[in-house]
Design a protein around this motif. Structure first.
Motif, mmCIF file in Angstrom:
data_model
loop_
_atom_site.group_PDB
_atom_site.id
_atom_site.type_symbol
_atom_site.label_atom_id
_atom_site.label_comp_id
_atom_site.label_asym_id
_atom_site.label_seq_id
_atom_site.Cartn_x
_atom_site.Cartn_y
_atom_site.Cartn_z
ATOM 1 N N UNK A 51 0.840 -1.177 0.000
ATOM 2 C CA UNK A 51 0.000 0.000 0.000
ATOM 3 C C UNK A 51 0.882 1.236 0.000
ATOM 4 N N UNK A 52 0.673 2.108 -0.996
ATOM 5 C CA UNK A 52 1.446 3.329 -1.073
ATOM 6 C C UNK A 52 1.010 4.295 0.017
ATOM 7 N N UNK A 53 1.973 4.796 0.770
ATOM 8 C CA UNK A 53 1.653 5.742 1.830
ATOM 9 C C UNK A 53 2.729 6.810 1.917
ATOM 10 N N UNK A 54 2.291 8.047 2.072
ATOM 11 C CA UNK A 54 3.185 9.173 2.285
ATOM 12 C C UNK A 54 2.825 9.812 3.615
ATOM 13 N N UNK A 55 3.837 10.109 4.411
ATOM 14 C CA UNK A 55 3.613 10.716 5.720
ATOM 15 C C UNK A 55 4.460 11.964 5.835
ATOM 16 N N UNK A 56 3.799 13.104 6.036
ATOM 17 C CA UNK A 56 4.497 14.371 6.222
ATOM 18 C C UNK A 56 4.772 14.600 7.713
ATOM 19 N N UNK A 63 -1.892 11.194 -8.591
ATOM 20 C CA UNK A 63 -0.838 10.700 -7.727
ATOM 21 C C UNK A 63 -1.337 10.279 -6.360
ATOM 22 N N UNK A 64 -0.389 9.918 -5.513
ATOM 23 C CA UNK A 64 -0.671 9.519 -4.139
ATOM 24 C C UNK A 64 -0.342 10.681 -3.211
ATOM 25 N N UNK A 65 -1.210 10.900 -2.242
ATOM 26 C CA UNK A 65 -1.098 12.087 -1.385
ATOM 27 C C UNK A 65 -1.015 11.703 0.085
ATOM 28 N N UNK A 72 10.317 20.396 6.436
ATOM 29 C CA UNK A 72 9.298 19.363 6.324
ATOM 30 C C UNK A 72 9.895 18.111 5.699
ATOM 31 N N UNK A 73 9.395 16.966 6.140
ATOM 32 C CA UNK A 73 9.807 15.685 5.575
ATOM 33 C C UNK A 73 8.597 14.955 5.017
ATOM 34 N N UNK A 74 8.820 14.226 3.961
ATOM 35 C CA UNK A 74 7.787 13.400 3.342
ATOM 36 C C UNK A 74 8.389 12.004 3.198
ATOM 37 N N UNK A 75 7.947 11.100 4.052
ATOM 38 C CA UNK A 75 8.491 9.745 4.056
ATOM 39 C C UNK A 75 7.525 8.789 3.370
ATOM 40 N N UNK A 76 8.067 7.941 2.535
ATOM 41 C CA UNK A 76 7.244 6.993 1.784
ATOM 42 C C UNK A 76 7.362 5.601 2.370
ATOM 43 N N UNK A 77 6.275 4.878 2.319
ATOM 44 C CA UNK A 77 6.295 3.465 2.693
ATOM 45 C C UNK A 77 5.430 2.699 1.699
ATOM 46 N N UNK A 78 5.803 1.450 1.499
ATOM 47 C CA UNK A 78 5.051 0.627 0.562
ATOM 48 C C UNK A 78 5.492 0.761 -0.880
ATOM 49 N N UNK A 124 17.911 7.203 -0.664
ATOM 50 C CA UNK A 124 18.371 6.143 0.241
ATOM 51 C C UNK A 124 17.490 6.072 1.484
ATOM 52 N N UNK A 125 16.943 7.236 1.864
ATOM 53 C CA UNK A 125 16.058 7.280 3.027
ATOM 54 C C UNK A 125 14.585 7.267 2.616
ATOM 55 N N UNK A 126 14.362 7.204 1.292
ATOM 56 C CA UNK A 126 12.984 7.192 0.791
ATOM 57 C C UNK A 126 12.192 8.395 1.296
ATOM 58 N N UNK A 127 12.863 9.537 1.299
ATOM 59 C CA UNK A 127 12.290 10.741 1.892
ATOM 60 C C UNK A 127 12.589 11.959 1.022
#
Length: 123
Positions: free
Chosen positions: A1-6, A111-113, A20-26, A75-78
């Motif tokens: 599951x695509x997820x972005x967390x600010x 896109x994914x938000x 600000x950081x935007x970290x992705x998972x999935x 490398x940090x997916x961020x």
């Protein structure tokens, strides 16, 4: 599951800075353009900045040029948004979004938000 967390929002005085950081998972951000958008109360959502998948191309809204810097660390997916010389008019909920087809698609609402992070600039 695509997820972005600010993260990284908060209350700051005029002239201050936030990152600000935007970290992705999935999924891996490597192949995605990432954009930062913001929406203030009673106003339409506006594009703040966007970075291509390679990081070789960036763009900024005129209102933030010279003050904000977008960057990515695959490398940090961020992805980051460094915000300096903040003004009260920068107050908004800030969202990041990802799309493999580029920044133009993000500006069109595709896109994914993420869920957003609040930035408040006030003395």
């Amino acid at each position: 599951q695509l997820q972005l967390v600010e993260s990284g929002g908060g209350l700051v005085q005029p002239g201050g800075s936030l990152k600000l950081s935007c970290a992705a998972s999935g999924f891996t951000l490597d192949y995605y353009a990432i954009g930062w958008f913001r929406q203030a109360p009673g106003k339409e959502r506006e594009g703040v900045s966007c970075i291509s998948s390679s990081g070789g191309s960036t763009n900024y809204a005129d209102s933030v040029k010279g003050r904000f810097t977008i960057s990515r660390d695959n490398a940090k997916n961020t992805v980051y948004l460094q915000m300096n010389s903040l003004k009260p008019e920068d107050t908004a909920v800030y969202y990041c979004a990802a799309d493999p087809l580029g920044c133009l698609l993000l500006h069109q609402g595709f896109g994914s938000w993420g869920q957003g992070t609040q930035v408040t600039v006030s003395s």
